[in-house]
Design a protein around this motif. Structure first.
Motif, mmCIF file in Angstrom:
data_model
loop_
_atom_site.group_PDB
_atom_site.id
_atom_site.type_symbol
_atom_site.label_atom_id
_atom_site.label_comp_id
_atom_site.label_asym_id
_atom_site.label_seq_id
_atom_site.Cartn_x
_atom_site.Cartn_y
_atom_site.Cartn_z
ATOM 1 N N VAL A 186 13.124 12.829 -3.952
ATOM 2 C CA VAL A 186 14.364 13.462 -3.614
ATOM 3 C C VAL A 186 15.292 13.663 -5.160
ATOM 4 O O VAL A 186 15.640 14.770 -5.467
ATOM 5 C CB VAL A 186 15.141 12.596 -2.915
ATOM 6 N N GLY A 187 15.307 12.530 -6.064
ATOM 7 C CA GLY A 187 16.035 12.563 -7.188
ATOM 8 C C GLY A 187 15.413 13.459 -8.133
ATOM 9 O O GLY A 187 16.309 14.209 -9.159
ATOM 10 N N ALA A 188 14.251 13.673 -7.976
ATOM 11 C CA ALA A 188 13.612 14.522 -9.144
ATOM 12 C C ALA A 188 13.481 16.030 -8.588
ATOM 13 O O ALA A 188 12.942 17.002 -9.346
ATOM 14 C CB ALA A 188 11.978 14.088 -9.376
ATOM 15 N N GLY A 189 14.223 16.576 -7.475
ATOM 16 C CA GLY A 189 14.448 17.698 -7.077
ATOM 17 C C GLY A 189 13.232 18.269 -6.323
ATOM 18 O O GLY A 189 13.041 19.451 -6.382
ATOM 19 N N CYS A 190 12.413 17.434 -5.937
ATOM 20 C CA CYS A 190 10.960 17.957 -5.374
ATOM 21 C C CYS A 190 11.254 18.317 -3.764
ATOM 22 O O CYS A 190 10.132 18.828 -3.010
ATOM 23 C CB CYS A 190 9.767 16.746 -5.301
ATOM 24 N N VAL A 191 12.333 17.924 -3.138
ATOM 25 C CA VAL A 191 12.298 17.591 -1.701
ATOM 26 C C VAL A 191 13.761 18.480 -1.040
ATOM 27 O O VAL A 191 14.746 18.583 -1.456
ATOM 28 C CB VAL A 191 12.643 16.289 -1.273
ATOM 29 N N SER A 192 13.244 19.238 0.064
ATOM 30 C CA SER A 192 14.538 19.981 0.706
ATOM 31 C C SER A 192 14.823 19.530 1.936
ATOM 32 O O SER A 192 15.966 19.847 2.548
ATOM 33 C CB SER A 192 14.160 21.447 1.013
ATOM 34 N N LYS A 193 13.838 18.532 2.424
ATOM 35 C CA LYS A 193 14.048 17.967 3.854
ATOM 36 C C LYS A 193 13.426 16.466 4.180
ATOM 37 O O LYS A 193 12.241 16.497 3.395
ATOM 38 C CB LYS A 193 13.529 18.892 4.993
ATOM 39 N N LEU A 194 13.995 15.748 4.696
ATOM 40 C CA LEU A 194 13.698 14.242 4.858
ATOM 41 C C LEU A 194 13.422 13.915 6.491
ATOM 42 O O LEU A 194 14.464 14.029 7.059
ATOM 43 C CB LEU A 194 14.451 13.173 4.401
ATOM 44 N N VAL A 195 12.202 13.899 7.122
ATOM 45 C CA VAL A 195 12.187 13.152 8.227
ATOM 46 C C VAL A 195 11.807 11.819 8.222
ATOM 47 O O VAL A 195 10.809 11.289 7.884
ATOM 48 C CB VAL A 195 10.937 14.088 9.074
ATOM 49 N N PHE A 196 12.690 10.922 9.261
ATOM 50 C CA PHE A 196 12.530 9.553 8.671
ATOM 51 C C PHE A 196 13.178 8.723 9.996
ATOM 52 O O PHE A 196 13.861 9.417 10.791
ATOM 53 C CB PHE A 196 13.054 9.193 7.578
ATOM 54 N N SER A 197 12.704 7.508 10.155
ATOM 55 C CA SER A 197 13.433 6.432 10.963
ATOM 56 C C SER A 197 14.267 5.354 10.340
ATOM 57 O O SER A 197 14.688 4.724 11.156
ATOM 58 C CB SER A 197 12.258 6.115 12.016
ATOM 59 N N TRP A 198 14.155 5.235 9.245
ATOM 60 C CA TRP A 198 15.151 4.428 8.437
ATOM 61 C C TRP A 198 14.822 4.372 6.908
ATOM 62 O O TRP A 198 13.901 5.012 6.621
ATOM 63 C CB TRP A 198 14.438 3.014 8.864
ATOM 64 N N LEU A 239 0.806 -1.182 0.014
ATOM 65 C CA LEU A 239 -0.012 0.024 -0.126
ATOM 66 C C LEU A 239 0.877 1.341 0.062
ATOM 67 O O LEU A 239 0.347 2.455 0.418
ATOM 68 C CB LEU A 239 -0.951 -0.029 1.249
ATOM 69 N N ILE A 240 1.992 1.388 -0.650
ATOM 70 C CA ILE A 240 2.868 2.619 -0.726
ATOM 71 C C ILE A 240 2.407 3.144 -1.905
ATOM 72 O O ILE A 240 2.275 2.600 -3.093
ATOM 73 C CB ILE A 240 4.430 2.034 -0.922
ATOM 74 N N PRO A 241 2.016 4.497 -1.693
ATOM 75 C CA PRO A 241 1.374 5.283 -2.696
ATOM 76 C C PRO A 241 2.428 5.824 -3.892
ATOM 77 O O PRO A 241 2.582 7.013 -3.956
ATOM 78 C CB PRO A 241 0.722 6.373 -1.940
ATOM 79 N N PHE A 242 2.990 4.915 -4.632
ATOM 80 C CA PHE A 242 3.724 5.224 -5.453
ATOM 81 C C PHE A 242 2.964 6.193 -6.681
ATOM 82 O O PHE A 242 3.764 7.057 -7.273
ATOM 83 C CB PHE A 242 4.474 4.145 -6.345
ATOM 84 N N ALA A 243 2.122 5.884 -7.183
ATOM 85 C CA ALA A 243 1.411 6.520 -8.165
ATOM 86 C C ALA A 243 1.328 8.282 -7.729
ATOM 87 O O ALA A 243 1.411 8.909 -8.492
ATOM 88 C CB ALA A 243 0.124 5.995 -8.423
ATOM 89 N N ALA A 244 0.681 8.259 -6.537
ATOM 90 C CA ALA A 244 0.491 9.591 -6.026
ATOM 91 C C ALA A 244 2.024 10.376 -5.807
ATOM 92 O O ALA A 244 2.075 11.506 -6.264
ATOM 93 C CB ALA A 244 -0.016 9.619 -4.383
ATOM 94 N N GLY A 245 2.960 9.747 -5.618
ATOM 95 C CA GLY A 245 4.324 10.439 -5.644
ATOM 96 C C GLY A 245 4.807 10.679 -6.928
ATOM 97 O O GLY A 245 5.405 11.739 -7.156
ATOM 98 N N HIS A 246 4.512 9.705 -7.930
ATOM 99 C CA HIS A 246 4.938 10.184 -9.460
ATOM 100 C C HIS A 246 4.137 11.386 -9.968
ATOM 101 O O HIS A 246 4.825 12.440 -10.654
ATOM 102 C CB HIS A 246 4.725 9.081 -10.151
ATOM 103 N N GLU A 247 3.055 11.446 -9.319
ATOM 104 C CA GLU A 247 2.101 12.754 -9.882
ATOM 105 C C GLU A 247 2.491 14.175 -9.095
ATOM 106 O O GLU A 247 2.686 14.864 -9.780
ATOM 107 C CB GLU A 247 0.674 12.385 -9.503
ATOM 108 N N ILE A 248 3.093 13.987 -7.882
ATOM 109 C CA ILE A 248 3.893 15.087 -7.409
ATOM 110 C C ILE A 248 5.089 15.334 -8.135
ATOM 111 O O ILE A 248 5.036 16.634 -8.435
ATOM 112 C CB ILE A 248 4.339 14.876 -5.970
ATOM 113 N N ILE A 249 5.834 14.380 -8.713
ATOM 114 C CA ILE A 249 7.025 14.576 -9.340
ATOM 115 C C ILE A 249 6.574 15.553 -10.784
ATOM 116 O O ILE A 249 7.396 16.507 -11.268
ATOM 117 C CB ILE A 249 7.783 13.312 -9.719
#
Length: 270
Positions: free
Chosen positions: A61-73, A29-39
């Motif tokens: 990140v590779g598409a240049g959409c992101v300035s910060k990542l908050v994560f645990s792994w 259930l990882i929303p890949f399609a939604a992420g691609h639409e953001i790109i």
């Protein structure tokens, strides 16, 4: 009121430059399609939140959409590193990337606190860890009843929360089956929530222990068959393990990644 819409319209209406965005789903259930639409829509300067950033965040990140990542792994599960994330951290390509690292327990509790309308999460954690020395958002509080020192982190309250699910009924209620992550908490903690589903049905046929997100918690629902590919959707299609292996070579260098981005994301959306 829940709005049934297209994926492109849901992202256009919901995700703005500079937003804090959480795309969650655990193993499936990882929303890949939604992420691609953001790109495709060229969003920039996003803060992405996810307990286990994997391929979709590597792509964003590779598409240049992101300035910060908050994560645990972070990683390509069972394969290796996220090369686009690593390139951004180490070389600022295609844009510098700030990171804020937490434990799984901290992220789960922070989502729960956000869903509950609380300003912070308090829990036992970080004992013996050095993360609190490099992350200023990890604090210690004293229990007023026992005097025990406990860890505290700010609650997670994204501007936009995005999840994928099996199905929605025509009233806008959503059913999630199989392994659960923090999808429920993401929807409840976010200012604006988007759910992509495999199909719209007349009856969810939800069992007594099913996770059902009621319509009043959701802003937009888009029907997106295969919306979690290459991860899987329980009851609909399996995980594409070969894709995860191929991603290592696609993402390792910039040129192959840019070629993939053009062919599989931008051209696929035309």
């Amino acid at each position: 009121m829940t709005l049934f819409t297209t994926l492109s319209k849901a992202i256009e209406d919901g995700v703005k430059d500079g937003d804090i965005v959480a795309l969650e789903g655990f193993t499936h259930l990882i929303p890949f399609a939604a992420g691609h639409e953001i790109i495709r829509q060229g969003r920039r300067n996003l803060t992405l939140v996810r307990m286990t950033p994997d391929l979709i965040y590597d792509q964003l990140v590779g598409a240049g959409c992101v300035s910060k990542l908050v994560f645990s792994w972070g990683g390509n599960p069972g394969v290796g590193s996220l090369h686009r994330v690593r390139d951004a951290i180490e070389h600022g390509y295609p844009a510098p990337l700030e990171i804020e690292e937490h434990s799984h327990a901290a992220m789960a509790n922070a989502y729960e606190a956000g869903a509950s309308g609380l300003p912070m999460a308090v829990f036992r954690g970080y004992v013996g860890s050095d993360l609190q020395h490099v992350n200023p958002n990890i604090k210690t509080v004293t229990c007023p009843f026992t005097g025990e020192a406990l860890a505290a982190v700010p609650s997670i309250k994204p501007d936009v929360g995005i999840v994928h699910a099996q199905k929605a009924d025509r009233a806008g209620n959503v059913l999630i089956e199989g392994i659960l992550g923090v999808q429920k908490e993401v929807v409840l903690s976010s200012c604006y929530s988007i759910v992509t589903v495999e199909e719209i049905v007349d009856d969810l046929e939800a069992g007594p222990n099913s996770c059902v997100l009621p319509a009043w918690t959701i802003n937009a629902i888009a029907t997106v068959p295969l919306g979690a590919k290459p991860s899987y959707t329980h009851g609909y299609y399996p995980r594409d393990n070969s894709y995860y292996k191929k991603w290592d070579s696609i993402s390792r260098e910039r040129e192959p990644f840019l070629k993939w981005l053009d062919e599989e994301v931008f051209q696929a959306g035309e």
